[in-house]
Design a protein around this motif. Structure first.
Motif, PDB file in Angstrom:
ATOM      1  N   THR A  50      40.688  21.348  -0.250  1.00  0.00           N
ATOM      2  CA  THR A  50      39.330  20.965   0.634  1.00  0.00           C
ATOM      3  C   THR A  50      38.489  20.454  -0.369  1.00  0.00           C
ATOM      4  O   THR A  50      38.243  20.722  -1.256  1.00  0.00           O
ATOM      5  CB  THR A  50      39.138  22.426   1.339  1.00  0.00           C
ATOM      6  OG1 THR A  50      38.496  23.123   0.293  1.00  0.00           O
ATOM      7  CG2 THR A  50      40.446  23.239   1.902  1.00  0.00           C
ATOM      8  N   ASN A  87      37.088  17.000   7.348  1.00  0.00           N
ATOM      9  CA  ASN A  87      37.174  18.512   7.905  1.00  0.00           C
ATOM     10  C   ASN A  87      37.809  19.200   6.701  1.00  0.00           C
ATOM     11  O   ASN A  87      38.395  18.841   5.991  1.00  0.00           O
ATOM     12  CB  ASN A  87      38.352  18.209   8.775  1.00  0.00           C
ATOM     13  CG  ASN A  87      38.028  17.283  10.275  1.00  0.00           C
ATOM     14  OD1 ASN A  87      36.938  17.183  10.724  1.00  0.00           O
ATOM     15  ND2 ASN A  87      39.197  16.412  10.519  1.00  0.00           N
ATOM     16  N   GLY A  89      38.779  23.209   6.041  1.00  0.00           N
ATOM     17  CA  GLY A  89      39.110  24.517   6.395  1.00  0.00           C
ATOM     18  C   GLY A  89      39.518  24.829   7.747  1.00  0.00           C
ATOM     19  O   GLY A  89      39.307  23.828   8.636  1.00  0.00           O
ATOM     20  N   PRO A  90      40.032  25.709   8.171  1.00  0.00           N
ATOM     21  CA  PRO A  90      40.581  25.906   9.638  1.00  0.00           C
ATOM     22  C   PRO A  90      39.458  25.796  10.581  1.00  0.00           C
ATOM     23  O   PRO A  90      39.525  25.261  11.768  1.00  0.00           O
ATOM     24  CB  PRO A  90      41.128  27.199   9.426  1.00  0.00           C
ATOM     25  CG  PRO A  90      40.695  27.887   8.363  1.00  0.00           C
ATOM     26  CD  PRO A  90      40.318  26.936   7.398  1.00  0.00           C
ATOM     27  N   ASP A  91      38.198  26.352  10.394  1.00  0.00           N
ATOM     28  CA  ASP A  91      37.333  25.925  11.532  1.00  0.00           C
ATOM     29  C   ASP A  91      36.565  24.780  11.522  1.00  0.00           C
ATOM     30  O   ASP A  91      35.760  24.397  12.212  1.00  0.00           O
ATOM     31  CB  ASP A  91      36.050  27.067  11.078  1.00  0.00           C
ATOM     32  CG  ASP A  91      36.547  28.867  11.489  1.00  0.00           C
ATOM     33  OD1 ASP A  91      37.411  28.862  12.286  1.00  0.00           O
ATOM     34  OD2 ASP A  91      35.765  29.501  10.851  1.00  0.00           O
ATOM     35  N   GLY A  92      36.714  24.075  10.254  1.00  0.00           N
ATOM     36  CA  GLY A  92      36.461  22.699  10.250  1.00  0.00           C
ATOM     37  C   GLY A  92      37.305  21.581  10.646  1.00  0.00           C
ATOM     38  O   GLY A  92      37.075  20.389  10.825  1.00  0.00           O
ATOM     39  N   GLY A  93      38.511  22.015  11.363  1.00  0.00           N
ATOM     40  CA  GLY A  93      39.596  21.531  11.696  1.00  0.00           C
ATOM     41  C   GLY A  93      40.487  20.736  10.929  1.00  0.00           C
ATOM     42  O   GLY A  93      41.173  19.692  11.211  1.00  0.00           O
TER      43      GLY A  93
END
Length: 112
Positions: A50, A87, A89-93
């Motif tokens: 990431t 994007n 991480g998970p909250d960043g899509g």
């Protein structure tokens, strides 16, 4: 490189892709599910999960990615601008855990 990472497999030419640029450290290819008339990805060949995992030693690589985006966008016909998205991480899509920059452009409407 990560053995099962789809982008690492593209870097190793194990998975077909429509490559538009390649050098020693970067690869750019058309997105398989485009969200705009022009939509391609720029990825480092090295497996970095990431943007949050980058280090000071990745500064030149990140700069090269950002400088490549307008060059390729212009070559692909984005005369009136383009969008870049990373994007994280998970909250960043983020869906594929290999750092990648989306570059999207072309005639509107294609807003996202």
């Amino acid at each position: 490189m990560a053995e099962n990472c789809i982008f690492c497999r593209i870097v190793r030419h194990e998975v077909p892709s429509k490559i538009i640029y390649e050098d020693d450290c970067l690869l750019a290819f058309h997105d398989i599910n485009p969200a705009a008339p022009v939509h391609f990805l720029i990825i480092p060949k090295a497996h970095i999960e990431t943007l949050a995992d980058t280090q000071l030693s990745d500064e030149a690589l990140l700069g090269k990615m950002l400088l490549l985006a307008p060059k390729l966008a212009h070559e692909l016909g984005c005369e009136n601008g383009f969008r870049t998205v990373i994007n994280t991480g998970p909250d960043g899509g983020q869906e594929v855990y290999h750092l990648h920059m989306h570059v999207m452009g072309g005639p509107r409407p294609w807003r996202q």
